[in-house]
Scaffold this motif. Structure first.
Motif, PDB file in Angstrom:
ATOM      1  N   THR A  71      -3.428 -12.476  17.991  1.00 30.79           N
ATOM      2  CA  THR A  71      -2.062 -12.990  17.883  1.00 30.79           C
ATOM      3  C   THR A  71      -1.457 -12.783  16.497  1.00 30.79           C
ATOM      4  N   GLU A  72      -2.171 -12.132  15.602  1.00 31.33           N
ATOM      5  CA  GLU A  72      -1.669 -11.889  14.251  1.00 31.33           C
ATOM      6  C   GLU A  72      -0.590 -10.799  14.255  1.00 31.33           C
ATOM      7  N   ASN A  73       0.418 -10.970  13.431  1.00 31.62           N
ATOM      8  CA  ASN A  73       1.446  -9.950  13.209  1.00 31.62           C
ATOM      9  C   ASN A  73       1.048  -9.175  11.954  1.00 31.62           C
ATOM     10  N   ILE A  74       0.387  -8.034  12.155  1.00 32.80           N
ATOM     11  CA  ILE A  74      -0.283  -7.328  11.060  1.00 32.80           C
ATOM     12  C   ILE A  74       0.590  -6.208  10.501  1.00 32.80           C
ATOM     13  N   VAL A  75       0.578  -6.091   9.175  1.00 28.88           N
ATOM     14  CA  VAL A  75       1.167  -4.945   8.483  1.00 28.88           C
ATOM     15  C   VAL A  75       0.056  -4.295   7.662  1.00 28.88           C
ATOM     16  N   VAL A  76      -0.233  -3.025   7.955  1.00 26.36           N
ATOM     17  CA  VAL A  76      -1.246  -2.280   7.218  1.00 26.36           C
ATOM     18  C   VAL A  76      -0.542  -1.458   6.148  1.00 26.36           C
ATOM     19  N   CYS A  77      -0.885  -1.706   4.889  1.00 22.68           N
ATOM     20  CA  CYS A  77      -0.245  -1.029   3.771  1.00 22.68           C
ATOM     21  C   CYS A  77      -1.288  -0.224   3.006  1.00 22.68           C
ATOM     22  N   SER A  78      -1.059   1.080   2.862  1.00 26.06           N
ATOM     23  CA  SER A  78      -2.006   1.906   2.115  1.00 26.06           C
ATOM     24  C   SER A  78      -1.374   2.427   0.844  1.00 26.06           C
ATOM     25  N   ILE A  79      -2.231   2.631  -0.163  1.00 27.25           N
ATOM     26  CA  ILE A  79      -1.805   3.189  -1.435  1.00 27.25           C
ATOM     27  C   ILE A  79      -2.040   4.696  -1.385  1.00 27.25           C
ATOM     28  N   LEU A  80      -0.958   5.468  -1.491  1.00 26.17           N
ATOM     29  CA  LEU A  80      -1.034   6.920  -1.391  1.00 26.17           C
ATOM     30  C   LEU A  80      -1.660   7.521  -2.655  1.00 26.17           C
ATOM     31  N   VAL A 102       2.808   2.851  -0.113  1.00 23.45           N
ATOM     32  CA  VAL A 102       3.231   2.692  -1.504  1.00 23.45           C
ATOM     33  C   VAL A 102       2.487   3.697  -2.367  1.00 23.45           C
ATOM     34  N   SER A 103       3.184   4.260  -3.343  1.00 29.69           N
ATOM     35  CA  SER A 103       2.515   5.155  -4.284  1.00 29.69           C
ATOM     36  C   SER A 103       2.236   4.391  -5.579  1.00 29.69           C
ATOM     37  N   ALA A 104       1.030   4.534  -6.070  1.00 36.70           N
ATOM     38  CA  ALA A 104       0.655   3.942  -7.351  1.00 36.70           C
ATOM     39  C   ALA A 104      -0.247   4.954  -8.055  1.00 36.70           C
ATOM     40  N   PHE A 105       0.154   5.377  -9.248  1.00 36.64           N
ATOM     41  CA  PHE A 105      -0.634   6.400  -9.915  1.00 36.64           C
ATOM     42  C   PHE A 105      -0.789   6.075 -11.397  1.00 36.64           C
ATOM     43  N   ARG A 106      -1.813   6.705 -11.995  1.00 35.67           N
ATOM     44  CA  ARG A 106      -2.069   6.527 -13.417  1.00 35.67           C
ATOM     45  C   ARG A 106      -1.177   7.461 -14.227  1.00 35.67           C
ATOM     46  N   LYS A 107      -0.364   6.900 -15.107  1.00 36.80           N
ATOM     47  CA  LYS A 107       0.498   7.686 -15.988  1.00 36.80           C
ATOM     48  C   LYS A 107      -0.003   7.547 -17.407  1.00 36.80           C
ATOM     49  N   VAL A 119       1.848   3.122 -12.388  1.00 39.14           N
ATOM     50  CA  VAL A 119       3.257   3.182 -12.026  1.00 39.14           C
ATOM     51  C   VAL A 119       3.388   3.135 -10.506  1.00 39.14           C
ATOM     52  N   VAL A 120       4.198   2.219  -9.992  1.00 33.45           N
ATOM     53  CA  VAL A 120       4.533   2.163  -8.568  1.00 33.45           C
ATOM     54  C   VAL A 120       5.886   2.833  -8.397  1.00 33.45           C
ATOM     55  N   GLU A 121       5.927   3.968  -7.677  1.00 34.73           N
ATOM     56  CA  GLU A 121       7.126   4.793  -7.636  1.00 34.73           C
ATOM     57  C   GLU A 121       7.806   4.794  -6.271  1.00 34.73           C
ATOM     58  N   TYR A 122       7.060   4.558  -5.195  1.00 30.81           N
ATOM     59  CA  TYR A 122       7.614   4.664  -3.841  1.00 30.81           C
ATOM     60  C   TYR A 122       7.072   3.520  -2.998  1.00 30.81           C
ATOM     61  N   LEU A 123       7.946   2.900  -2.225  1.00 28.18           N
ATOM     62  CA  LEU A 123       7.535   1.792  -1.362  1.00 28.18           C
ATOM     63  C   LEU A 123       8.349   1.828  -0.081  1.00 28.18           C
ATOM     64  N   ALA A 124       7.651   1.893   1.066  1.00 29.45           N
ATOM     65  CA  ALA A 124       8.287   1.814   2.377  1.00 29.45           C
ATOM     66  C   ALA A 124       7.530   0.777   3.190  1.00 29.45           C
ATOM     67  N   ASP A 208     -13.239  11.118  -7.674  1.00 33.05           N
ATOM     68  CA  ASP A 208     -11.849  10.875  -7.297  1.00 33.05           C
ATOM     69  C   ASP A 208     -11.699  11.026  -5.787  1.00 33.05           C
ATOM     70  N   ALA A 209     -11.458   9.918  -5.096  1.00 35.45           N
ATOM     71  CA  ALA A 209     -11.395   9.934  -3.625  1.00 35.45           C
ATOM     72  C   ALA A 209     -10.251  10.802  -3.119  1.00 35.45           C
ATOM     73  N   GLY A 210      -9.100  10.786  -3.801  1.00 34.14           N
ATOM     74  CA  GLY A 210      -7.982  11.609  -3.370  1.00 34.14           C
ATOM     75  C   GLY A 210      -8.285  13.091  -3.471  1.00 34.14           C
ATOM     76  N   ASP A 211      -8.922  13.500  -4.571  1.00 34.02           N
ATOM     77  CA  ASP A 211      -9.291  14.907  -4.737  1.00 34.02           C
ATOM     78  C   ASP A 211     -10.323  15.338  -3.713  1.00 34.02           C
ATOM     79  N   LEU A 212     -11.294  14.478  -3.450  1.00 34.72           N
ATOM     80  CA  LEU A 212     -12.344  14.811  -2.478  1.00 34.72           C
ATOM     81  C   LEU A 212     -11.775  14.929  -1.068  1.00 34.72           C
ATOM     82  N   ALA A 213     -10.762  14.138  -0.759  1.00 34.16           N
ATOM     83  CA  ALA A 213     -10.171  14.161   0.579  1.00 34.16           C
ATOM     84  C   ALA A 213      -9.186  15.319   0.749  1.00 34.16           C
TER      85      ALA A 213
END
Length: 218
Positions: A71-80, A102-107, A119-124, A208-213
């Motif tokens: 019965t939960e109203n779930i929102v799954v949010c991932s960091i790109l 959401v995008s969050a990256f090291r600057k 830096v958080v640059e994009y959020l939907a 780096d998980a993003g690079d490996l993927a």
């Protein structure tokens, strides 16, 4: 915040964790992404045991029966971008959930590799008021990305509950978000390593998980 470290119990999860860490196996990108997805499924299953369900009736070809429906109203949010395979694993189990990205990256703040800001640059995202927020990010290193994302999501309403799903974390990052999140929040994580190196990467971690993927970024 309650921490659920799944590596403390023997299960098939340990095999998937080994394969994404082992440098002789992790270079197979398709296998790496699939293992992250599998871990997302396992974390989701364990998390589901703590959610709310209601008994409902339905009809089989032979008779009426009952089942317990989520019965939960779930929102799954991932960091790109690294969060995508983990996000897919969660959606395999919570297939009717709403989604946020959401995008969050090291600057870099200087020429030094050790000096950076998040830096958080994009959020939907849909509104979060009264909902169950499931925030997924495979690597919980310094905890700064997670912290900044949580702050960015505040303007979208107060969730009823917060669950963070991560594959591997470092104890300093876990400690940081534990100090920030309320007591009724939960962290579901494959394993927790003790430390970070001077560049803010988890040791022993996996790289780096993003690079490996998806391959190296510019």
């Amino acid at each position: 915040m309650t921490v659920h470290n799944l590596s403390q119990t023997n299960s098939i999860l340990n095999r998937f964790l080994h394969q994404i860490r082992d440098e002789t196996i992790q270079t197979d990108r398709m296998k790496f992404r699939r293992n992250i997805e599998r871990i997302g499924e396992i974390l989701s299953y364990e998390m589901s045991k703590t959610l709310n369900f209601e008994s409902r009736s339905f009809q089989t070809p032979l008779s009426s029966a009952r089942f317990n429906e989520l019965t939960e109203n779930i929102v799954v949010c991932s960091i790109l971008r690294a969060g995508i395979p983990l996000h897919n694993g969660v959606l395999n189990y919570f297939d009717e959930a709403d989604n946020a990205f959401v995008s969050a990256f090291r600057k870099k703040t200087t020429t030094s590799e050790e000096d950076f800001e998040i830096v958080v640059e994009y959020l939907a995202s849909p509104g979060l008021e009264g909902k169950t927020l499931v925030l997924v990010d495979p690597m919980l290193a310094t905890g700064l990305s997670m912290l900044n994302v949580l702050k960015a999501l505040k303007k979208l309403g107060k969730p009823k509950s917060i669950h963070i799903l991560s594959v591997i974390g470092a104890q300093p990052g876990v400690d940081l978000i534990q100090d920030y999140l309320p007591e009724n929040a939960h962290l579901w994580i494959g394993d927790i390593d003790k430390k970070l190196n001077d560049k803010g990467y988890i040791i022993p971690g996996l790289g780096d998980a993003g690079d490996l993927a998806y391959g190296q970024k510019l």
